[in-house]
Design an enzyme around this catalytic site. Structure first.
Site, PDB file in Angstrom:
ATOM      1  N   CYS A  35      57.517  56.109  39.759  1.00 35.17           N
ATOM      2  CA  CYS A  35      57.340  56.697  41.094  1.00 35.17           C
ATOM      3  C   CYS A  35      57.679  58.182  41.107  1.00 35.17           C
ATOM      4  O   CYS A  35      57.350  58.893  42.043  1.00 35.17           O
ATOM      5  CB  CYS A  35      58.194  55.966  42.128  1.00 35.17           C
ATOM      6  SG  CYS A  35      59.950  56.131  41.833  1.00 35.17           S
ATOM      7  N   ASP A  37      60.589  59.545  41.320  1.00 35.16           N
ATOM      8  CA  ASP A  37      61.785  59.902  42.090  1.00 35.16           C
ATOM      9  C   ASP A  37      62.936  60.281  41.164  1.00 35.16           C
ATOM     10  O   ASP A  37      63.089  59.716  40.092  1.00 35.16           O
ATOM     11  CB  ASP A  37      62.206  58.728  42.987  1.00 35.16           C
ATOM     12  CG  ASP A  37      61.219  58.512  44.119  1.00 35.16           C
ATOM     13  OD1 ASP A  37      60.229  59.258  44.161  1.00 35.16           O
ATOM     14  OD2 ASP A  37      61.444  57.619  44.947  1.00 35.16           O
ATOM     15  N   CYS A  60      62.097  58.619  47.648  1.00 33.45           N
ATOM     16  CA  CYS A  60      61.730  57.859  48.833  1.00 33.45           C
ATOM     17  C   CYS A  60      62.957  57.553  49.708  1.00 33.45           C
ATOM     18  O   CYS A  60      64.098  57.753  49.300  1.00 33.45           O
ATOM     19  CB  CYS A  60      61.075  56.555  48.403  1.00 33.45           C
ATOM     20  SG  CYS A  60      62.271  55.397  47.745  1.00 33.45           S
ATOM     21  N   CYS A 104      64.641  51.231  43.612  1.00 40.27           N
ATOM     22  CA  CYS A 104      65.290  52.411  44.182  1.00 40.27           C
ATOM     23  C   CYS A 104      66.816  52.257  44.095  1.00 40.27           C
ATOM     24  O   CYS A 104      67.529  53.223  43.824  1.00 40.27           O
ATOM     25  CB  CYS A 104      64.866  52.613  45.634  1.00 40.27           C
ATOM     26  SG  CYS A 104      63.097  52.435  45.917  1.00 40.27           S
TER      27      CYS A 104
HETATM   28 FE1  FES Z   1      60.856  54.933  43.364  1.00 39.91          FE
HETATM   29 FE2  FES Z   1      62.045  54.611  45.694  1.00 39.91          FE
HETATM   30  S1  FES Z   1      59.920  54.473  45.286  1.00 39.91           S
HETATM   31  S2  FES Z   1      62.941  55.252  43.849  1.00 39.91           S
END
Ligand code: FES
Length: 145
Positions: A35, A37, A60, A104
């Protein structure tokens, strides 16, 4: 039923312990390749206690809420206790996360462990690698993504 619990929304909208510790004793940075992040955790340690914790999360809402909750759960606690913080415990403290958002909370667990590992290494403190269950921490820092 709402997708996110009130606690997730609260920690997302009003995250606790956001920021940088300039003279941090340990810094952990982890990311999720899928993702994209990124989470950065700063810790201040005194006599084996996490006297201060701050984070920056570029990601996110669930990642922000997870890091915020994780900092609240480990602040003021001994390092040993912080090391045993699991992503499940973080998610439970947030009254749950949707299944596809559980990763996450994994970032939060890894960021905490990574910061503590950094602290141990910087201070030449012997540690048991088995305490670090996160794959990221178990490998060398210069490992490729
Ligand atoms: Fe990857 Fe939240 S979508 S950490």
């Amino acid at each position: 039923m709402a997708l996110y619990s009130e606690k997730v929304m609260d920690h997302f909208k009003n995250p606790r312990n956001v920021g940088i510790i300039e003279d941090a004793d340990g810094i952990g940075e982890v990311g999720n390749a899928k993702c994209g992040d990124i989470m950065k955790m700063y810790i201040k340690v005194k006599d084996g206690i996490l006297v201060d914790v701050k984070f920056e999360t570029f990601g996110c809402g669930s990642a922000i809420a997870s890091s915020s909750m994780a900092t609240e759960m480990i602040k003021g606690k001994p390092l040993s206790e912080a090391l045993s913080l699991t992503n499940k415990a973080v998610a439970e403290a947030l009254d749950g996360l949707p299944a596809y958002k559980m990763h996450c909370s994994v970032l939060a667990e890894q960021a905490v462990q990574s910061a503590i590992l950094d602290y141990y290494r910087k201070n030449n403190i012997p540690y048991d690698p088995a305490q670090f269950k996160c794959a990221h921490c178990a490998h060398d820092e210069d490992e490729d993504e």
